[in-house]
Write an enzyme that holds these catalytic residues in place. Structure first.
Site, PDB file in Angstrom:
ATOM      1  N   LYS A  21       0.849  -1.198   0.000  1.00 31.60           N
ATOM      2  CA  LYS A  21       0.000   0.000   0.000  1.00 31.60           C
ATOM      3  C   LYS A  21       0.882   1.243   0.000  1.00 31.60           C
ATOM      4  O   LYS A  21       2.071   1.203   0.328  1.00 31.60           O
ATOM      5  CB  LYS A  21      -0.927   0.023   1.230  1.00 31.60           C
ATOM      6  CG  LYS A  21      -0.214   0.031   2.588  1.00 31.60           C
ATOM      7  CD  LYS A  21       0.260   1.387   3.060  1.00 31.60           C
ATOM      8  CE  LYS A  21       0.943   1.316   4.421  1.00 31.60           C
ATOM      9  NZ  LYS A  21       1.619   2.587   4.796  1.00 31.60           N
ATOM     10  N   LEU A 112       5.463   0.670   3.146  1.00 28.49           N
ATOM     11  CA  LEU A 112       4.548   0.057   2.171  1.00 28.49           C
ATOM     12  C   LEU A 112       3.683  -1.038   2.789  1.00 28.49           C
ATOM     13  O   LEU A 112       2.936  -1.720   2.084  1.00 28.49           O
ATOM     14  CB  LEU A 112       5.345  -0.515   0.997  1.00 28.49           C
ATOM     15  CG  LEU A 112       6.161   0.510   0.198  1.00 28.49           C
ATOM     16  CD1 LEU A 112       7.058  -0.195  -0.820  1.00 28.49           C
ATOM     17  CD2 LEU A 112       5.248   1.513  -0.498  1.00 28.49           C
ATOM     18  N   GLY A 113       3.799  -1.217   4.109  1.00 30.98           N
ATOM     19  CA  GLY A 113       2.943  -2.179   4.804  1.00 30.98           C
ATOM     20  C   GLY A 113       3.322  -3.620   4.593  1.00 30.98           C
ATOM     21  O   GLY A 113       2.461  -4.502   4.729  1.00 30.98           O
ATOM     22  N   GLY A 114       4.586  -3.905   4.298  1.00 28.79           N
ATOM     23  CA  GLY A 114       4.977  -5.270   3.980  1.00 28.79           C
ATOM     24  C   GLY A 114       4.686  -6.276   5.077  1.00 28.79           C
ATOM     25  O   GLY A 114       4.148  -7.355   4.819  1.00 28.79           O
ATOM     26  N   GLY A 115       5.025  -5.950   6.312  1.00 31.52           N
ATOM     27  CA  GLY A 115       4.762  -6.877   7.408  1.00 31.52           C
ATOM     28  C   GLY A 115       3.282  -7.042   7.676  1.00 31.52           C
ATOM     29  O   GLY A 115       2.804  -8.157   7.928  1.00 31.52           O
ATOM     30  N   SER A 116       2.539  -5.940   7.604  1.00 28.38           N
ATOM     31  CA  SER A 116       1.107  -5.993   7.889  1.00 28.38           C
ATOM     32  C   SER A 116       0.334  -6.770   6.831  1.00 28.38           C
ATOM     33  O   SER A 116      -0.563  -7.552   7.141  1.00 28.38           O
ATOM     34  CB  SER A 116       0.551  -4.563   7.985  1.00 28.38           C
ATOM     35  OG  SER A 116       1.104  -3.887   9.089  1.00 28.38           O
ATOM     36  N   ASP A 149      -2.499  -1.171  10.686  1.00 23.59           N
ATOM     37  CA  ASP A 149      -2.985  -1.185   9.303  1.00 23.59           C
ATOM     38  C   ASP A 149      -3.278  -2.579   8.773  1.00 23.59           C
ATOM     39  O   ASP A 149      -3.632  -2.728   7.600  1.00 23.59           O
ATOM     40  CB  ASP A 149      -2.014  -0.456   8.367  1.00 23.59           C
ATOM     41  CG  ASP A 149      -0.592  -0.997   8.457  1.00 23.59           C
ATOM     42  OD1 ASP A 149      -0.343  -1.904   9.268  1.00 23.59           O
ATOM     43  OD2 ASP A 149       0.279  -0.490   7.724  1.00 23.59           O
TER      44      ASP A 149
END
Length: 311
Positions: A21, A112-116, A149
């Site tokens: 994201k 960029l929200g990679g873990g989420s 997120d």
């Protein structure tokens, strides 16, 4: 969440795409009584994605990933997602009989929200692998315990995030835009980003300057004015952020901003040809350059749907 189910090993391999994201807008409204920051943000899903594979395998739960810097223990949100869903299903003991293979493409510590998104995809994949009939709101409840997120990645598209960012309200989808991502050689930890922001809000330092950039087109652009309250304090510590924004604008971006808590900076393009030309111009800049596109809610749902395969 309470779901009664018997313990059973997954019978099939399940694959889920975990999409990145960007934040089209991010305002920090204050500090909450629980110590978290009150946010108002506009999330936008991207085609760029990791891939989560849940593989049936006898023995303790484990994660495999070839990307450098990705933890393979309980500090990984994928591990925490598996544990949280296991407990929510009231299963005994530790998570077992499944291996998660994480194919990583989203940069680490890039905003960029990679873990989420990996955590959200893990919840979807395991719910299918374990053949558990869960309602969407039940998955959202589990997702909210993992990170602010994570709930967004269960629905995607364009959405307003309130509270800690975990209260998700769908917006009209941003019309399709091509997105050029610039990733520098450093990452930014979320705790550092908010710490720097809090220090910038010290009255002795004066007010922070916000630069509005309206997204062109028929989409209701006032929902996202391309302002990120975290950008200025992070750029004070990493001046390269401003350099990347300038480079994207010079390469033809309609607007450019930092995503989330950084360190990725993105540029928006309405034409793919313009975005491709920008990638060519920026490829020798010393920054990693990625070309991707925005995803509307319907397309996001289709691409993120768990796929079962014969093991």
């Amino acid at each position: 969440m309470r779901v009664a189910t018997r313990v059973a090993s997954p019978a099939r391999l399940v694959t889920v795409r975990a999409h990145a994201k960007i934040n089209l807008d991010l305002r920090v409204l204050g500090t909450r009584p629980d110590g978290f920051h009150e946010l108002r943000t506009v999330f936008q899903a991207l085609a760029l994605h990791d891939t989560i594979e849940c593989v049936p395998r006898a023995g303790p739960f484990a994660i495999e990933c070839e990307a450098a810097g990705v933890p393979l223990d309980g500090s990984n949100l994928v591990w925490r997602a598996a544990e949280s869903l296991w407990r929510a299903l009231r299963r005994d003991g530790a998570v077992r009989d499944v291996l998660v293979r994480l194919h990583k493409r989203i940069p680490l510590q890039g905003g960029l929200g990679g873990g989420s998104t990996d955590a959200a995809a893990t919840l979807l994949a395991l719910a299918h692998a374990w053949r558990v009939p869960l309602r969407p709101n039940q998955l959202v409840d589990v997702a909210a315990t993992l990170g602010a997120d994570v709930p967004f990645f269960l629905s995607g598209g364009t959405a307003l995030g309130l509270g800690r960012g975990d209260e998700i309200y769908p917006l009209a989808d941003l019309p399709r835009h091509w997105v050029v991502l610039l990733i520098p050689g450093f990452g930014v930890a979320t705790v550092d980003a908010y710490g720097w922001y809090d220090s910038e809000r010290d009255p002795a330092r004066g007010p922070m300057v916000r630069e509005a950039q309206y997204v062109p087109g028929p989409w209701p652009s006032r929902a996202a004015q391309m302002i990120n309250d975290l950008e200025a304090p992070i750029a004070r510590h990493h001046p390269e952020i401003e350099q990347m924004k300038t480079a994207l604008r010079r390469a033809g971006a309609l607007a450019a901003a930092m995503s989330g808590s950084g360190s990725t900076v993105f540029g928006l393009f309405q034409k793919r040809s313009d975005a491709v030309l920008a990638v060519e111009r920026l490829s020798g800049s010393g920054w990693r350059v990625i070309l991707t596109e925005s995803l509307g809610r319907g397309e996001y749902s289709r691409r993120s749907r768990p796929v079962r395969q014969t093991s």
